[in-house]
Design a protein around this motif. Sequence first.
Motif, PDB file in Angstrom:
ATOM      1  N   ARG A   1     -11.649   6.062   9.128  1.00 27.40           N
ATOM      2  CA  ARG A   1     -13.093   6.341   9.084  1.00 27.40           C
ATOM      3  C   ARG A   1     -13.597   6.617  10.495  1.00 27.40           C
ATOM      4  O   ARG A   1     -14.427   7.488  10.719  1.00 27.40           O
ATOM      5  CB  ARG A   1     -13.859   5.171   8.478  1.00 27.40           C
ATOM      6  CG  ARG A   1     -15.360   5.417   8.506  1.00 27.40           C
ATOM      7  CD  ARG A   1     -16.155   4.386   7.779  1.00 27.40           C
ATOM      8  NE  ARG A   1     -17.581   4.738   7.816  1.00 27.40           N
ATOM      9  CZ  ARG A   1     -18.519   4.055   7.196  1.00 27.40           C
ATOM     10  NH1 ARG A   1     -18.214   2.986   6.489  1.00 27.40           N
ATOM     11  NH2 ARG A   1     -19.782   4.439   7.293  1.00 27.40           N
ATOM     12  N   ASN A   2     -13.097   5.850  11.441  1.00 24.94           N
ATOM     13  CA  ASN A   2     -13.370   6.022  12.874  1.00 24.94           C
ATOM     14  C   ASN A   2     -12.174   5.418  13.601  1.00 24.94           C
ATOM     15  O   ASN A   2     -11.139   5.165  12.978  1.00 24.94           O
ATOM     16  CB  ASN A   2     -14.705   5.360  13.258  1.00 24.94           C
ATOM     17  CG  ASN A   2     -14.817   3.951  12.706  1.00 24.94           C
ATOM     18  OD1 ASN A   2     -13.864   3.170  12.775  1.00 24.94           O
ATOM     19  ND2 ASN A   2     -15.966   3.623  12.135  1.00 24.94           N
ATOM     20  N   ASN A   3     -12.288   5.171  14.882  1.00 30.30           N
ATOM     21  CA  ASN A   3     -11.143   4.656  15.636  1.00 30.30           C
ATOM     22  C   ASN A   3     -10.853   3.182  15.403  1.00 30.30           C
ATOM     23  O   ASN A   3      -9.878   2.649  15.953  1.00 30.30           O
ATOM     24  CB  ASN A   3     -11.348   4.900  17.130  1.00 30.30           C
ATOM     25  CG  ASN A   3     -11.169   6.364  17.502  1.00 30.30           C
ATOM     26  OD1 ASN A   3     -10.219   7.007  17.088  1.00 30.30           O
ATOM     27  ND2 ASN A   3     -12.109   6.887  18.285  1.00 30.30           N
ATOM     28  N   THR A   4     -11.675   2.526  14.595  1.00 31.02           N
ATOM     29  CA  THR A   4     -11.489   1.084  14.381  1.00 31.02           C
ATOM     30  C   THR A   4     -11.306   0.689  12.923  1.00 31.02           C
ATOM     31  O   THR A   4     -10.963  -0.470  12.650  1.00 31.02           O
ATOM     32  CB  THR A   4     -12.685   0.299  14.941  1.00 31.02           C
ATOM     33  OG1 THR A   4     -13.883   0.693  14.249  1.00 31.02           O
ATOM     34  CG2 THR A   4     -12.862   0.557  16.435  1.00 31.02           C
ATOM     35  N   THR A   5     -11.507   1.599  11.983  1.00 31.51           N
ATOM     36  CA  THR A   5     -11.507   1.228  10.567  1.00 31.51           C
ATOM     37  C   THR A   5     -10.669   2.196   9.748  1.00 31.51           C
ATOM     38  O   THR A   5     -10.779   3.419   9.905  1.00 31.51           O
ATOM     39  CB  THR A   5     -12.944   1.207  10.007  1.00 31.51           C
ATOM     40  OG1 THR A   5     -13.756   0.360  10.819  1.00 31.51           O
ATOM     41  CG2 THR A   5     -12.961   0.690   8.577  1.00 31.51           C
ATOM     42  N   LEU A   6      -9.854   1.641   8.844  1.00 27.80           N
ATOM     43  CA  LEU A   6      -9.009   2.424   7.950  1.00 27.80           C
ATOM     44  C   LEU A   6      -9.503   2.322   6.521  1.00 27.80           C
ATOM     45  O   LEU A   6     -10.050   1.294   6.103  1.00 27.80           O
ATOM     46  CB  LEU A   6      -7.562   1.928   8.009  1.00 27.80           C
ATOM     47  CG  LEU A   6      -6.815   2.133   9.329  1.00 27.80           C
ATOM     48  CD1 LEU A   6      -5.529   1.338   9.322  1.00 27.80           C
ATOM     49  CD2 LEU A   6      -6.528   3.611   9.540  1.00 27.80           C
ATOM     50  N   THR A   7      -9.286   3.397   5.761  1.00 27.35           N
ATOM     51  CA  THR A   7      -9.571   3.406   4.334  1.00 27.35           C
ATOM     52  C   THR A   7      -8.299   3.810   3.599  1.00 27.35           C
ATOM     53  O   THR A   7      -7.584   4.713   4.039  1.00 27.35           O
ATOM     54  CB  THR A   7     -10.708   4.388   4.009  1.00 27.35           C
ATOM     55  OG1 THR A   7     -11.890   3.986   4.706  1.00 27.35           O
ATOM     56  CG2 THR A   7     -11.003   4.423   2.515  1.00 27.35           C
ATOM     57  N   TYR A   8      -8.029   3.167   2.466  1.00 30.35           N
ATOM     58  CA  TYR A   8      -6.796   3.431   1.723  1.00 30.35           C
ATOM     59  C   TYR A   8      -7.008   3.052   0.256  1.00 30.35           C
ATOM     60  O   TYR A   8      -7.974   2.363  -0.097  1.00 30.35           O
ATOM     61  CB  TYR A   8      -5.634   2.621   2.315  1.00 30.35           C
ATOM     62  CG  TYR A   8      -5.924   1.144   2.447  1.00 30.35           C
ATOM     63  CD1 TYR A   8      -5.564   0.246   1.449  1.00 30.35           C
ATOM     64  CD2 TYR A   8      -6.604   0.656   3.562  1.00 30.35           C
ATOM     65  CE1 TYR A   8      -5.859  -1.114   1.560  1.00 30.35           C
ATOM     66  CE2 TYR A   8      -6.912  -0.684   3.679  1.00 30.35           C
ATOM     67  CZ  TYR A   8      -6.527  -1.572   2.671  1.00 30.35           C
ATOM     68  OH  TYR A   8      -6.835  -2.900   2.789  1.00 30.35           O
ATOM     69  N   ALA A   9      -6.098   3.503  -0.588  1.00 36.49           N
ATOM     70  CA  ALA A   9      -6.207   3.274  -2.031  1.00 36.49           C
ATOM     71  C   ALA A   9      -5.192   2.233  -2.486  1.00 36.49           C
ATOM     72  O   ALA A   9      -4.067   2.168  -1.981  1.00 36.49           O
ATOM     73  CB  ALA A   9      -5.999   4.572  -2.798  1.00 36.49           C
ATOM     74  N   LEU A  10      -5.599   1.435  -3.457  1.00 36.32           N
ATOM     75  CA  LEU A  10      -4.728   0.508  -4.159  1.00 36.32           C
ATOM     76  C   LEU A  10      -4.937   0.693  -5.662  1.00 36.32           C
ATOM     77  O   LEU A  10      -6.005   1.147  -6.089  1.00 36.32           O
ATOM     78  CB  LEU A  10      -5.044  -0.937  -3.764  1.00 36.32           C
ATOM     79  CG  LEU A  10      -4.554  -1.394  -2.393  1.00 36.32           C
ATOM     80  CD1 LEU A  10      -5.144  -2.752  -2.042  1.00 36.32           C
ATOM     81  CD2 LEU A  10      -3.035  -1.457  -2.370  1.00 36.32           C
TER      82      LEU A  10
ATOM     83  N   VAL B   1       0.852  -1.193   0.000  1.00 35.60           N
ATOM     84  CA  VAL B   1       0.000   0.000   0.000  1.00 35.60           C
ATOM     85  C   VAL B   1       0.886   1.242   0.000  1.00 35.60           C
ATOM     86  O   VAL B   1       1.588   1.517   0.966  1.00 35.60           O
ATOM     87  CB  VAL B   1      -0.935   0.024   1.231  1.00 35.60           C
ATOM     88  CG1 VAL B   1      -1.762   1.309   1.246  1.00 35.60           C
ATOM     89  CG2 VAL B   1      -1.847  -1.198   1.226  1.00 35.60           C
ATOM     90  N   ASP B   2       0.851   1.990  -1.096  1.00 35.22           N
ATOM     91  CA  ASP B   2       1.584   3.251  -1.192  1.00 35.22           C
ATOM     92  C   ASP B   2       0.586   4.392  -1.037  1.00 35.22           C
ATOM     93  O   ASP B   2       0.196   5.042  -2.005  1.00 35.22           O
ATOM     94  CB  ASP B   2       2.308   3.336  -2.539  1.00 35.22           C
ATOM     95  CG  ASP B   2       3.155   4.600  -2.654  1.00 35.22           C
ATOM     96  OD1 ASP B   2       3.302   5.313  -1.635  1.00 35.22           O
ATOM     97  OD2 ASP B   2       3.651   4.883  -3.765  1.00 35.22           O
ATOM     98  N   ASP B   3       0.142   4.610   0.192  1.00 28.27           N
ATOM     99  CA  ASP B   3      -0.881   5.612   0.454  1.00 28.27           C
ATOM    100  C   ASP B   3      -0.764   6.059   1.904  1.00 28.27           C
ATOM    101  O   ASP B   3      -0.151   5.374   2.737  1.00 28.27           O
ATOM    102  CB  ASP B   3      -2.277   5.036   0.191  1.00 28.27           C
ATOM    103  CG  ASP B   3      -3.354   6.108   0.077  1.00 28.27           C
ATOM    104  OD1 ASP B   3      -3.005   7.299  -0.087  1.00 28.27           O
ATOM    105  OD2 ASP B   3      -4.543   5.761   0.148  1.00 28.27           O
TER     106      ASP B   3
END
Length: 341
Positions: free
Chosen positions: A299-308, A292-294
Motif C-alpha cells: 500500500r505504501n513503504n510500510t504496509t502490505l496487503t494480501y489475500a487469504l 499466505v499463497d499470494d
Amino acid sequence: MTLRTRLVVLLCALALLAGVATVSVLRAADRADRRDRAVPGGPAVTSGRVALSGGPGGLLVFRNMAWGPHRDELTTVPADRAGGERTAGGVKCLRFYAASGTGICLQAVRGPVQDTYRAVVLDARLRVTARYDVPGVPSRARVSPSGRLATWTAFVGGDSYVGGDFATRAAIVDLRTGQLTPTLESYRIVRDGRTYRAADVNFWGVTFASDDRHFYATLGTAGRTYLIRGDLRARTVTTLRTNVECPSLSPDGTRIAFKKRVKGLPADAPWRLYTLDLRTLRETALTEPRSVDDQPVWRNNTTLTYALPGDYGADLYTLPSDGTGTPHLLTRSAVSPTYLN
C-alpha cells in the motif's frame, strides 16, 4: 380399455410429466436467482463508473468475490474505507493489477469443450487496448509503476504452487512498442556467476522496478526456488537468493516482500510472509501466522496487503512490513488489490 380411454390416460400422463418438468425448471431458476443475489450481511455492491485513477485519499480496486450479479467484476472503494459500499465497473477478471492509468486483466473465455484464457490491457476508463493469449490458468499479474510494462504468470501444468508438480510460464509485454516476451525461459540464466541451463526451469511472480528495465521474479529449478533480478535489455536473469517466491518490490525499490517455505509446516500450507532488504539481503519475518499463497501488494513503504482464503473465495488483510504489529482484516470477499493514488 377402449382407444378413447387409452388416449385420455396418455394425455393425463403427458400433462403430469410436463408439470413435473415445469416445477423442476422453476426450482432451478429460483436457486440460480438466489445465487445471483447479494448475500445478506455481505458487502453492498452497485453498478457505476470505475476508473483506474486515484482520488482524494486514494482508491482501492480489486476483484469482487461477493456472491451476486457483480461477482468477479472489478470494483472500487475509497482506500480509507475499504469495507464500505463497492462500485462495480462491469469488467470481470480472474487476476488484476494497475498502475499509472493502465490495467492488466486476466480473463477466462468460456468454451463449449474447455475454457481458454487471455490477458486484456485496459486504459484508465476500463476500455480494452490490447489482447494476448494466455497459455494456461492465470496466477499472477503486475504492471510497472509507469504503466509501460505488463506481466502475467499462468499455470501450464498443475494448478497450484503447493508441492513441486507444476509448470508455469511468465510473459512480459512492452505496451508502448507491443513487443511481447511470451516466456522468460528465453532469457539467459546466470547462477553463481555462470550460465545455467535446465529442462525444468520455471518463472513466476514478476515485479517491476521503476526504471522500466529491471524486474524481480521467482525462478524454480531442481526442487529449489530463487529470487532473480532480470534485465530486459540484456535479456538476462541473475539469481540473488534461495527460497523466495512471488516477490513484490516496495515503492521505494529497497525491499522485497515475499512468501517463504518454512520447514516443519504442513505440506499444503508451507509459506510465511517475509521482507528482504535488497542492499544487505537481510530478511525479516512478518507476524502473519497463517500460510499466505499470494503475491503481496505494497500500500505504501510500510504496509502490505494480501489475500487469504475466505467464505466466498478470499479476504484481504493488511500487515506492517517491519515485523511488528498484527494482521488486520481489510475487507471480505475480495482478491487482486491495487491502490491508486
